[in-house]
Each structure stands twice: as C-alpha cells, then as structure tokens.
Write an enzyme that holds these catalytic residues in place. Structure first.
Site, PDB file in Angstrom:
ATOM      1  N   SER A  24     -14.745  10.028  31.737  1.00 38.79           N
ATOM      2  CA  SER A  24     -14.333  11.385  31.293  1.00 38.79           C
ATOM      3  C   SER A  24     -15.500  12.024  31.929  1.00 38.79           C
ATOM      4  CB  SER A  24     -14.117  11.356  30.014  1.00 38.79           C
ATOM      5  OG  SER A  24     -14.035  12.950  29.757  1.00 38.79           O
TER       6      SER A  24
ATOM      7  N   LYS B 118     -11.351  11.031  34.996  1.00 36.37           N
ATOM      8  CA  LYS B 118     -10.735  12.136  34.438  1.00 36.37           C
ATOM      9  C   LYS B 118     -11.649  13.045  34.426  1.00 36.37           C
ATOM     10  CE  LYS B 118     -10.498  12.804  29.538  1.00 36.37           C
ATOM     11  NZ  LYS B 118      -9.951  12.495  28.120  1.00 36.37           N
TER      12      LYS B 118
ATOM     13  N   LYS C 161     -12.709  17.000  33.262  1.00 34.46           N
ATOM     14  CA  LYS C 161     -12.360  18.363  32.227  1.00 34.46           C
ATOM     15  C   LYS C 161     -11.999  19.628  33.126  1.00 34.46           C
ATOM     16  CE  LYS C 161     -13.526  15.973  28.544  1.00 34.46           C
ATOM     17  NZ  LYS C 161     -12.489  16.079  27.298  1.00 34.46           N
TER      18      LYS C 161
ATOM     19  N   ASP D 290      -7.975  16.955  31.858  1.00 33.95           N
ATOM     20  CA  ASP D 290      -8.157  17.557  30.536  1.00 33.95           C
ATOM     21  C   ASP D 290      -8.686  18.846  30.265  1.00 33.95           C
ATOM     22  OD1 ASP D 290      -8.290  17.316  27.682  1.00 33.95           O
ATOM     23  OD2 ASP D 290      -9.752  15.763  27.465  1.00 33.95           O
TER      24      ASP D 290
ATOM     25  N   GLU E 255      -4.086  16.319  30.170  1.00 33.82           N
ATOM     26  CA  GLU E 255      -4.282  16.207  28.773  1.00 33.82           C
ATOM     27  C   GLU E 255      -4.363  17.621  28.264  1.00 33.82           C
ATOM     28  OE1 GLU E 255      -7.378  13.306  28.372  1.00 33.82           O
ATOM     29  OE2 GLU E 255      -7.435  13.698  26.286  1.00 33.82           O
TER      30      GLU E 255
ATOM     31  N   ASP F  79      -3.672  14.807  22.954  1.00 28.86           N
ATOM     32  CA  ASP F  79      -4.965  14.421  22.216  1.00 28.86           C
ATOM     33  C   ASP F  79      -4.925  15.387  20.865  1.00 28.86           C
ATOM     34  OD1 ASP F  79      -7.544  14.055  21.176  1.00 28.86           O
ATOM     35  OD2 ASP F  79      -8.481  14.186  23.310  1.00 28.86           O
TER      36      ASP F  79
ATOM     37  N   LYS G 187      -7.216   8.245  19.401  1.00 28.65           N
ATOM     38  CA  LYS G 187      -8.446   8.409  19.187  1.00 28.65           C
ATOM     39  C   LYS G 187      -8.834   8.263  17.637  1.00 28.65           C
ATOM     40  CE  LYS G 187     -10.390  11.701  21.879  1.00 28.65           C
ATOM     41  NZ  LYS G 187     -10.830  13.165  22.223  1.00 28.65           N
TER      42      LYS G 187
ATOM     43  N   GLY H  65     -12.092   8.859  23.730  1.00 36.35           N
ATOM     44  CA  GLY H  65     -13.272   8.821  22.881  1.00 36.35           C
ATOM     45  C   GLY H  65     -14.271  10.075  22.555  1.00 36.35           C
TER      46      GLY H  65
HETATM   47 MG    MG Z   1      -8.845  15.018  25.511  1.00 35.36          MG
END
Ligand code: MG
Length: 369
Positions: free
Chosen positions: A135, A161, A163, A188, A213, A238, A262, A290
C-alpha cells in the site's frame, strides 16, 4: 493460566518515508505494545492506532487510556482458558477497537505459546504462505510514485495499492496504468469522496482496478450502495466494517463486493475471524488490511491471513516497505510477493528486548494490588 501482569509501552519508530493518505501524514509511527504475562510466559499485542484521530476516532493516547484504565484491570488476575471467554470481561466497552485489539492479540499469543502451537493453527489457518501486496501513500510527485511502484513490482509483490484523494486520482492512475498495463492495481480513498463525485469515480473504471477501497464516508453504507450501482469496479469496504453486523448490512444493501479485514479496526483476531467466516460462507472475497504495524501486529496479520477465505493479496508486506528497523526477530520479509506463515509457537516471532527498549517512549507495569 492466571494473568499476573500487564506491561504497556508506547513505541516510536521512524518510517522510511512519510506515509500520506487523504486525511493525514505520518513520519514516525507511535504504536502501543501490550505484554500480558502469566506463569513465566509473555504474550504480545499491538494497538496500531494512527497518531491522530484521522483513520478512526482513536489515537495513541485514547488507546493508552482505555488499555490502562479499563482493559488491563478487567483481565489482571483472570484465568486465560480461551480468548473468547476472556473477552466477555471487556464486552461492555463500546468502540475503542484498536485498544481492544492490542489486548486481545496479546492474549491469543500468550495462549498459543502456553500450548506450544503457532497462532495461525489456533485460529484455524490453512495456508503456509500469504499473498502480499503493498500500500503506497500519496507521493509528492508522480515521478517518485513511479519509482516506488517499479521497485515493489521488481520485488515480486502481487498487487499495488495506491492511496488517492480528489485531484490525485484519475491522471495519476492513467500514468501508472499506461506504464504497467497488467499489474494488479487498486485504489484506496480513505473516505475522501462524496456521492456527488460519482462522475470522477466512474472514470476510474477505465483502469481495470481490482477494487476501489472506501471511496465514501466511513459511516455511510447506503451511499456506497448507490455508488456501487454506478461503477463497474468493485467497491471494497474498510472503515465502514466494524463487525459481522456491518458486513451483513453491507452485503444486503449491495454496498460492496469485497471486504478488507483489519484486525485493529475489528477489535482483535476473534472478531476478525468472525467476519472472515461470514464472508467465506457468503462467498465474499476478503483480504487482510494493515496499519503499517510493527512486527507484533504484522505477525498477527500473517496469522489471520492464513485462514482459507483470504484469497486476495493483502497489505501485509515486508517490514522494510515501512521501517528501517523493527522490534521482532527475525525481521518479517516477503519473498516473491509471499510471506511464509511461521510454524513457531505464538506469533512466531520473538521480541528483541534491546530494540523494544530502544524505541520505547513510555511504559507502565500493571499488577494485582
Ligand atoms: Mg483502507
């Protein structure tokens, strides 16, 4: 086994690069490490809250307060026969799931060590290795991002992934996708958008993302359902999923097609396993999210991700993506996009006491009076 003593520590480790998401940035992670002791053994847990209340309402200090003043007193002197049974002692605590997760995880580790079994086995894990992705936080410029992506693809990670946030979305993903047309890619948003942004989010369909996400508010399943109707790309939730009940509501409303499990957000390994079991029965794909955990929380993530429903690569990666050092030995490393599930008792990694002391910024020992 009688729980005799609990030690709380705030541990601070600098990150190798600033981790920026749509709501906040972290340079030095401060997490709580919980040690639960009985009969000469110690079990370890980690409350991996962010420094400020920007992922959820909890912070390092709220975790400290709840662990010190409510969770520790509820279990000191108690018998640990099963974690489910023990968790009834803190069952009246509302929210504060990151704090609860630290205590709960430490109890699982202690129980597994007392039985000489790997934690993954105690939880019902079936995998010998877990699939690992990375991520990546929002980078200062696209060049830096492309360099990082190239590095982690080169290391064999199974999915990337990114952000995203308004203004750092469509054009960034366009560049990444044109450079790597086939890599498994996800985005995400950490709740950075609202339903009025649907037209922007629909543009992401062209990039063949494995999922988007948590695009919308953490507490809004209904608008996620309305958005999912308009998107081809699966929505993964999430922040919105805090329990099996939320997972069931999300599925019934059509608010998502994938769930990120998570441990911290759900309040521990037991609650995480319940969401896994529900999703497995309903054939909803899951993966392990995570919080840039230190080795303790990362090892717990590996254990839960060994359960059979974790069919998608998760965020659990080698420690070196986030840190230059860690408090466990050996270091947790990924090889060709996979991390071995340890066969050693408990979390399967030992605490390096010298390193733990080096990075501790506050500690307190709690015992029976
Ligand atoms: Mg997330």
């Amino acid at each position: 086994m009688r729980i005799e003593q609990i030690e709380l520590r705030i541990v601070a480790i600098p990150m190798v690069r600033t981790f920026t998401i749509s709501s906040s940035s972290i340079d030095v992670a401060h997490h709580l490490i919980v040690a639960v002791r009985g009969e000469g053994l110690s079990g370890y847990g980690e409350s991996a809250s962010t420094n400020g209340p920007f992922y959820c309402g909890e912070t390092v200090e709220t975790c400290w307060h709840v662990l010190r003043d409510f969770l520790a007193p509820s279990v000191i002197g108690a018998d640990l026969e099963s974690v489910e049974q023990l968790s009834e002692r803190w069952g009246k605590i509302k929210g504060n799931r990151f704090a609860v997760a630290g205590m709960e995880m430490a109890c699982w580790d202690l129980l597994a060590r007392s039985q000489g079994k790997p934690l993954s086995e105690l939880l019902g894990g079936t995998r010998t290795e877990i699939l690992s992705g990375v991520s990546l936080g929002i980078q200062p410029d696209t060049g830096a991002l492309m360099e990082l992506i190239g590095r982690f693809i080169g290391e064999g990670y199974r999915r990337i992934k990114l952000k995203i946030a308004p203004g750092k979305d469509v054009e960034v993903l366009r560049q990444v996708r044109s450079r790597w047309p086939d890599v498994a890619l996800t985005a995400d948003a950490n709740s950075a958008y609202c339903l009025d942004d649907a037209e922007t989010l629909k543009q992401l369909d062209q990039f063949n993302l494995a999922m988007i996400e948590q695009p919308l508010a953490h507490d809004d399943l209904i608008e996620h359902a309305k958005l999912q109707e308009q998107l081809q790309t699966p929505i993964c939730l999430d922040e919105s999923i805090l329990s099996v009940r939320h997972a069931r509501h999300a599925l019934e409303l059509g608010a998502c097609r994938i769930i990120n499990i998570k441990v911290s957000r759900l309040g521990g390994l037991g609650p995480a396993r319940k969401v896994h079991d529900f999703c497995l029965k309903r054939k909803l794909p899951v993966w392990c999210g995570g919080m840039n955990e230190f080795g303790v929380g990362r090892a717990a993530n590996i254990a839960i991700a060994s359960l059979p429903g974790f069919t998608l690569p998760g965020d659990v990666c080698g420690f070196d993506k986030d840190y230059g050092d860690d408090i466990v030995s050996p270091y947790i490393c990924a090889r060709d996009g996979a991390i071995e599930v340890p066969c050693r008792p408990g979390l399967g990694y030992e605490i390096d006491q010298a390193k733990l002391d080096k990075y501790t910024v506050r500690k307190e020992l709690l015992e029976e009076k």
